[in-house]
Write a protein that holds these residues in place. Sequence first.
Motif, PDB file in Angstrom:
ATOM      1  N   THR A 144       0.822  -1.266   0.067  1.00  0.00           N
ATOM      2  CA  THR A 144      -0.089   0.195   0.049  1.00  0.00           C
ATOM      3  C   THR A 144       0.933   1.328   0.125  1.00  0.00           C
ATOM      4  O   THR A 144       0.624   2.206  -0.601  1.00  0.00           O
ATOM      5  N   GLY A 145       2.101   1.121   0.825  1.00  0.00           N
ATOM      6  CA  GLY A 145       2.761   2.227   0.707  1.00  0.00           C
ATOM      7  C   GLY A 145       3.462   2.681  -0.545  1.00  0.00           C
ATOM      8  O   GLY A 145       3.566   3.965  -0.834  1.00  0.00           O
ATOM      9  N   TRP A 146       3.698   1.615  -1.384  1.00  0.00           N
ATOM     10  CA  TRP A 146       4.352   1.989  -2.832  1.00  0.00           C
ATOM     11  C   TRP A 146       3.097   2.618  -3.495  1.00  0.00           C
ATOM     12  O   TRP A 146       3.354   3.637  -4.436  1.00  0.00           O
ATOM     13  N   ALA A 147       2.100   1.974  -3.534  1.00  0.00           N
ATOM     14  CA  ALA A 147       0.969   2.620  -4.471  1.00  0.00           C
ATOM     15  C   ALA A 147       0.706   4.233  -4.067  1.00  0.00           C
ATOM     16  O   ALA A 147       0.587   5.004  -4.699  1.00  0.00           O
ATOM     17  N   TYR A 148       0.574   4.406  -2.818  1.00  0.00           N
ATOM     18  CA  TYR A 148       0.259   5.884  -2.180  1.00  0.00           C
ATOM     19  C   TYR A 148       1.668   6.872  -2.725  1.00  0.00           C
ATOM     20  O   TYR A 148       1.410   7.805  -3.026  1.00  0.00           O
ATOM     21  N   GLY A 149       2.761   6.098  -2.675  1.00  0.00           N
ATOM     22  CA  GLY A 149       4.145   6.642  -3.059  1.00  0.00           C
ATOM     23  C   GLY A 149       3.832   7.254  -4.606  1.00  0.00           C
ATOM     24  O   GLY A 149       4.346   8.232  -5.110  1.00  0.00           O
ATOM     25  N   LEU A 150       3.448   6.455  -5.422  1.00  0.00           N
ATOM     26  CA  LEU A 150       3.325   6.608  -6.957  1.00  0.00           C
ATOM     27  C   LEU A 150       2.253   7.619  -7.066  1.00  0.00           C
ATOM     28  O   LEU A 150       2.386   8.462  -8.002  1.00  0.00           O
ATOM     29  N   ALA A 151       1.081   7.502  -6.297  1.00  0.00           N
ATOM     30  CA  ALA A 151       0.088   8.692  -6.647  1.00  0.00           C
ATOM     31  C   ALA A 151       0.563   9.927  -6.137  1.00  0.00           C
ATOM     32  O   ALA A 151       0.236  10.781  -6.606  1.00  0.00           O
ATOM     33  N   ALA A 152       1.365  10.106  -5.267  1.00  0.00           N
ATOM     34  CA  ALA A 152       1.782  11.235  -4.512  1.00  0.00           C
ATOM     35  C   ALA A 152       2.804  11.920  -5.532  1.00  0.00           C
ATOM     36  O   ALA A 152       2.931  12.848  -5.981  1.00  0.00           O
ATOM     37  N   PHE A 153       3.707  10.886  -6.211  1.00  0.00           N
ATOM     38  CA  PHE A 153       4.438  11.542  -7.374  1.00  0.00           C
ATOM     39  C   PHE A 153       3.679  12.127  -8.549  1.00  0.00           C
ATOM     40  O   PHE A 153       4.330  13.060  -8.896  1.00  0.00           O
ATOM     41  N   GLY A 154       2.778  11.336  -9.046  1.00  0.00           N
ATOM     42  CA  GLY A 154       2.005  11.859 -10.074  1.00  0.00           C
ATOM     43  C   GLY A 154       1.295  13.141  -9.618  1.00  0.00           C
ATOM     44  O   GLY A 154       1.229  14.173 -10.475  1.00  0.00           O
ATOM     45  N   LEU A 155       0.781  13.530  -8.583  1.00  0.00           N
ATOM     46  CA  LEU A 155      -0.037  14.605  -7.840  1.00  0.00           C
ATOM     47  C   LEU A 155       1.235  15.676  -7.860  1.00  0.00           C
ATOM     48  O   LEU A 155       0.869  16.936  -8.153  1.00  0.00           O
ATOM     49  N   LEU A 156       2.504  15.507  -7.482  1.00  0.00           N
ATOM     50  CA  LEU A 156       3.266  16.448  -7.432  1.00  0.00           C
ATOM     51  C   LEU A 156       3.666  16.987  -8.742  1.00  0.00           C
ATOM     52  O   LEU A 156       3.819  18.239  -8.857  1.00  0.00           O
ATOM     53  N   LEU A 157       3.874  16.130  -9.758  1.00  0.00           N
ATOM     54  CA  LEU A 157       4.074  16.494 -10.978  1.00  0.00           C
ATOM     55  C   LEU A 157       2.939  17.570 -11.689  1.00  0.00           C
ATOM     56  O   LEU A 157       3.068  18.626 -12.229  1.00  0.00           O
ATOM     57  N   LEU A 158       1.763  17.057 -11.254  1.00  0.00           N
ATOM     58  CA  LEU A 158       0.426  17.836 -11.688  1.00  0.00           C
ATOM     59  C   LEU A 158       0.623  19.292 -10.857  1.00  0.00           C
ATOM     60  O   LEU A 158       0.029  20.245 -11.615  1.00  0.00           O
ATOM     61  N   VAL A 159       0.925  19.260  -9.463  1.00  0.00           N
ATOM     62  CA  VAL A 159       0.729  20.451  -8.942  1.00  0.00           C
ATOM     63  C   VAL A 159       1.992  21.603  -9.339  1.00  0.00           C
ATOM     64  O   VAL A 159       1.621  22.560  -9.744  1.00  0.00           O
ATOM     65  N   LEU A 160       3.160  20.807  -9.578  1.00  0.00           N
ATOM     66  CA  LEU A 160       4.261  21.720 -10.104  1.00  0.00           C
ATOM     67  C   LEU A 160       3.591  22.301 -11.708  1.00  0.00           C
ATOM     68  O   LEU A 160       4.012  23.449 -11.919  1.00  0.00           O
ATOM     69  N   ALA A 161       3.179  21.488 -12.504  1.00  0.00           N
ATOM     70  CA  ALA A 161       2.787  21.875 -13.700  1.00  0.00           C
ATOM     71  C   ALA A 161       1.586  22.999 -13.597  1.00  0.00           C
ATOM     72  O   ALA A 161       1.704  24.212 -14.501  1.00  0.00           O
ATOM     73  N   LYS A 162       0.656  22.904 -12.753  1.00  0.00           N
ATOM     74  CA  LYS A 162      -0.377  24.186 -12.322  1.00  0.00           C
ATOM     75  C   LYS A 162       0.446  25.393 -11.930  1.00  0.00           C
ATOM     76  O   LYS A 162       0.115  26.378 -12.190  1.00  0.00           O
ATOM     77  N   LEU A 163       1.427  25.224 -11.072  1.00  0.00           N
ATOM     78  CA  LEU A 163       2.242  26.445 -10.418  1.00  0.00           C
ATOM     79  C   LEU A 163       2.886  27.149 -11.656  1.00  0.00           C
ATOM     80  O   LEU A 163       3.173  28.354 -11.532  1.00  0.00           O
ATOM     81  N   ALA A 164       3.480  26.282 -12.494  1.00  0.00           N
ATOM     82  CA  ALA A 164       4.042  26.758 -13.769  1.00  0.00           C
ATOM     83  C   ALA A 164       3.509  27.595 -14.703  1.00  0.00           C
ATOM     84  O   ALA A 164       3.976  28.631 -15.341  1.00  0.00           O
ATOM     85  N   GLU A 165       2.088  27.657 -14.326  1.00  0.00           N
ATOM     86  CA  GLU A 165       1.096  28.580 -15.279  1.00  0.00           C
ATOM     87  C   GLU A 165       0.792  29.853 -14.676  1.00  0.00           C
ATOM     88  O   GLU A 165       0.332  30.490 -15.268  1.00  0.00           O
TER      89      GLU A 165
END
Length: 354
Positions: A305-326
């Motif tokens: 479960t921890g690995w799954a949450y880690g993958l989800a957090a990594f994807g969300l981090l990329l999306l947040v950084l993309a929104k901040l870049a806008e």
Amino acid sequence: MTPLLASLGAATPWLLWLLPLAGLPLLLSVTRRSPVASVAAAPEDPVSSGLRIALTAAGMLAIGGLVLALAGPYRAGERVTRTGIGAQISMLIDRSGSMNETFAGRQPSGAEESKAMASRRILRDFVGERAHDQFAVTAFSTAPMLVVPMTDRHDAVRAAIAAIDRPGLDYTNVARGLGMALSQFGAGAPGVSRALLLVSDGAAVIDPRIQAQLRAEFTKVQPNLYWLFLRTKGSPSIYDKPAGEDTPQAAPERHLDLFFKSLGVPYRAFEAEGADAVAGAVRQIEALERDPIPYTEERPRRNLTGWAYGLAAFGLLLLVLAKLAETDFLRRPVRERDAAAAGPARATPKKAAA
């Protein structure tokens, strides 16, 4: 790869039906749309194409990771068979009344150890010297008693040896004890070294019919037989031939030794007249039993479960950084900029009117 996939599972598998939601980023863009007259008028931009693919994958990873985490993924436990150095050792410990005496043949006093106490202490130290040895413990006096079956749990074996601390009985029924000790080996495995260690300070007469049964069992199991004879000071040696009639009743230890020699299995006897001699004999036995032995390693179930949450957090981090870049935090809002630009323009006509 197939065995790895077969070992994967989920605590709540029905939630995996939501995994198709991870395809939503293929239909919907997470970036801000800007009106452009004609996209075809702009040149091909590999960087923009790569970013679009990366952000789409990040969105799919975020959704898929969250669904997997909620399903509770895990890797199932398994048994792995490996090969180490050791042996299967069935220990048969005498609990007759004479074992409560010292090697000098008297009741212990002060710091003196009885033969039973000395043998228990040395055998406890012997257990666990090698990680892959397997042990069984049987005690006997009037009747045999299984203390612990064949196991590689060394803590349990040491506890079992320490538990044999009750005063023994007078009678020594070594025949039944040998039968129970032999039964602890179970089904044989090719190449596994088997040893039966008899710890006793005496012997009893074995009925000829029982001898035939034991002979058949020894032939079937084929163990290495060791007799650790705890000899009381002044008592006859197992190699001493009596001056009178040489019968099992007159010299039971000698005739038990002869019986062991006639079994057709590797056999060695150690005469020990003190605790140091017992420890030396045990070290010799340990050095002799050094053959390869297969052992089973238990691997518990692993929670992913921890690995799954880690993958989800990594994807969300990329999306947040993309929104901040806008967002341009250094640029003032449009209304403030327009007001600042219009201010001086209004002031000029007033001056002219004056």
